[in-house]
Design an enzyme around this catalytic site. Structure first.
Site, PDB file in Angstrom:
ATOM      1  N   VAL A  64       0.857  -1.192   0.000  1.00 51.10           N
ATOM      2  CA  VAL A  64       0.000   0.000   0.000  1.00 51.10           C
ATOM      3  C   VAL A  64       0.888   1.234   0.000  1.00 51.10           C
ATOM      4  O   VAL A  64       1.801   1.354   0.827  1.00 51.10           O
ATOM      5  CB  VAL A  64      -0.953   0.019   1.211  1.00 51.10           C
ATOM      6  CG1 VAL A  64      -1.731   1.331   1.259  1.00 51.10           C
ATOM      7  CG2 VAL A  64      -1.923  -1.158   1.153  1.00 51.10           C
ATOM      8  N   ALA A 109       4.476   4.095   2.981  1.00 47.24           N
ATOM      9  CA  ALA A 109       4.082   2.852   2.310  1.00 47.24           C
ATOM     10  C   ALA A 109       4.281   1.702   3.282  1.00 47.24           C
ATOM     11  O   ALA A 109       4.930   1.846   4.319  1.00 47.24           O
ATOM     12  CB  ALA A 109       4.906   2.630   1.045  1.00 47.24           C
ATOM     13  N   LYS A 110       3.726   0.567   2.958  1.00 46.33           N
ATOM     14  CA  LYS A 110       3.945  -0.642   3.736  1.00 46.33           C
ATOM     15  C   LYS A 110       3.597  -1.824   2.853  1.00 46.33           C
ATOM     16  O   LYS A 110       2.736  -1.721   1.964  1.00 46.33           O
ATOM     17  CB  LYS A 110       3.063  -0.673   4.996  1.00 46.33           C
ATOM     18  CG  LYS A 110       3.667  -1.487   6.126  1.00 46.33           C
ATOM     19  CD  LYS A 110       4.821  -0.739   6.773  1.00 46.33           C
ATOM     20  CE  LYS A 110       5.361  -1.469   7.993  1.00 46.33           C
ATOM     21  NZ  LYS A 110       6.391  -0.685   8.677  1.00 46.33           N
ATOM     22  N   GLY A 111       4.251  -2.932   3.118  1.00 46.08           N
ATOM     23  CA  GLY A 111       3.968  -4.143   2.371  1.00 46.08           C
ATOM     24  C   GLY A 111       4.042  -5.352   3.263  1.00 46.08           C
ATOM     25  O   GLY A 111       4.483  -5.268   4.413  1.00 46.08           O
ATOM     26  N   ASP A 150      10.918  -5.116   8.136  1.00 49.03           N
ATOM     27  CA  ASP A 150       9.920  -4.948   9.189  1.00 49.03           C
ATOM     28  C   ASP A 150       9.830  -6.295   9.902  1.00 49.03           C
ATOM     29  O   ASP A 150      10.715  -7.142   9.761  1.00 49.03           O
ATOM     30  CB  ASP A 150       8.574  -4.530   8.585  1.00 49.03           C
ATOM     31  CG  ASP A 150       7.591  -3.996   9.618  1.00 49.03           C
ATOM     32  OD1 ASP A 150       7.633  -2.803   9.929  1.00 49.03           O
ATOM     33  OD2 ASP A 150       6.768  -4.791  10.123  1.00 49.03           O
TER      34      ASP A 150
END
Length: 421
Positions: A64, A109-111, A150
């Site tokens: 995202v 953002a992050k995934g 992460d």
């Protein structure tokens, strides 16, 4: 404010509620709120791999990107069984406010992939990492979206990401990810940056309330990369670590735990389980034991309306993202004896040093670890002072002050650039 139905779940609802509270403080009109909060882009990809037993398994992956108004998006990639698009979207939103607060030229953002990485062999983990990056290639890049580690990922996974992207470009593009090994374009101090930042800000909060770190007591929930480094750093400053926990075990000893021995045990076995039987403790009760410094550094939503009234700390330092629910926040606002270092400030050390790594990669000019740490502390200090000033001027909690700064930066940038076409 209407929101898309694809972003569901308790974690995204937390991010939305936090935004609405701050938007009310800032008097943001309803017609502006959706554009500021809702992500620009959400990707869902299927990642099939061959397992070691010959079977083919398909894992679901997400990415995202919240906004690209200030520059490329930036954010980690987590491998965890709980990953879904709502959680990833919330983390991307929080990353936007975090980067804006720190003055970094990024959107959030992050995934992630819905998988337990501990259930994969090294070969399977490499295959899954490379397949995920392969699926992301049309949507990421050094000036579009820069990934980082992460929960459940590490330097090795970032090296596989970088290598996969580089193979498709036909040249080495080290700056496409951060958190890489130093030998492949990473920066000194990146792995320790988040934990060191937590410890630095605990020191600043302690100064603010007149608490001496040396001789203080601390409890740390989560003994991964962030929690362990924070524990070691605080112990070196004279603090006594009386409680620690991870997904496998919790330990408590009012006389103090041997953090170096705990760290060595985790390095050898992968978790806290099996370290000791004498100091075993109930993990849920650990958060409400008396201490000076409480650091939730594991997962979201652990400080809730059920336990917020029972916290017995003087500093709540949020090493994790979203550890405190909005209902718990309402209780903590009525408990001024607890100094809250909100997550978008407290754990910003990782993205700040990731920014340094990205800049060094673009310039091919690298700094030593002392310079990295000095720049990190100066950036955190500016953010800490800004949050303290806004909290005092506007009579806000530290969380609302931090979020107000981040939201205002993004809002003003969007207003200045206008709406295309």
């Amino acid at each position: 404010m209407e929101t898309s139905s694809i972003y569901t779940g308790k974690v995204f609802e937390m991010a939305r509620q936090q935004f609405e509270i701050v938007a009310d403080h800032l008097d943001i009109p309803d017609h502006e709120r959706t554009r500021i909060l809702m992500p620009k882009r959400a990707l869902a990809v299927s990642c099939p791999i061959h397992r070691d037993d010959g079977s083919v398994v398909v894992y679901q992956g997400y990415r995202v990107q919240h906004h690209l108004t200030l520059g490329p998006t930036k954010g980690g990639t987590r491998f965890a069984s709980s990953v879904d698009v709502g959680e990833v979207a919330a983390l991307a939103v929080w990353m936007s406010w975090k980067c804006a607060l720190a003055g970094l030229p990024y959107g959030g953002a992050k995934g992630g992939i819905a998988v337990d990485p501990r259930a994969l062999s090294r070969r399977e983990l490499e295959a899954l990492s490379r397949r995920y990056m392969q699926e992301m290639i049309p949507f990421v890049g050094p000036h579009t979206d820069v990934m980082a580690p992460d929960m459940g990922t590490n330097e090795q996974v970032m090296a596989w990401f970088m290598d996969t992207y580089s193979m498709y470009q036909g040249r080495t593009v080290s700056e496409v990810v951060t958190g890489k090994p130093v030998g492949t374009g990473g920066t000194a101090g990146r792995r320790e940056a988040t934990g060191r930042g937590v410890a630095y800000l605990v020191g600043r909060a302690a100064e603010t309330i007149g608490l001496r770190v040396s001789g203080s007591t601390a409890i740390i929930q989560g003994f991964g990369n962030v929690g362990s480094v924070a524990a070691l750093t605080l112990e070196a400053a004279g603090a006594k670590i009386i409680g620690v926990s991870d997904h496998s075990a919790a330990y408590f000893d009012k006389n103090g735990l041997n953090v170096s021995a705990l760290d060595a045990h985790v390095a050898k076995t992968g978790s806290l389980a099996g370290y000791s039987t004498e100091s075993l403790f109930d993990a849920e009760s650990l958060l409400v034991q008396p201490c000076d410094i409480l650091i939730p550094a594991a997962v979201e939503r652990v400080v809730t309306k059920k336990n917020a009234s029972d916290l017995k700390c003087r500093i709540l330092a949020e090493g994790a993202n979203g550890p405190t629910t909005p209902e718990a926040d309402a209780i903590l606002r009525e408990r001024p004896e607890i100094f809250v270092i909100p997550d978008i400030l407290c754990n910003a050390g990782g993205v700040i040093v990731s920014y340094f790594e990205w800049v060094q990669g673009l310039q091919q000019l690298f700094w030593d670890e002392d310079e990295v740490n000095d720049r990190l502390n100066r950036t955190l200090e500016r953010s800490f002072q800004a949050v303290s000033r806004i909290a005092k001027q506007r009579s806000l909690s530290t969380r609302d002050a931090a979020l107000s700064i981040g939201v205002e930066v993004v809002r003003n940038a969007k207003a200045t650039r206008g709406l295309f076409p």
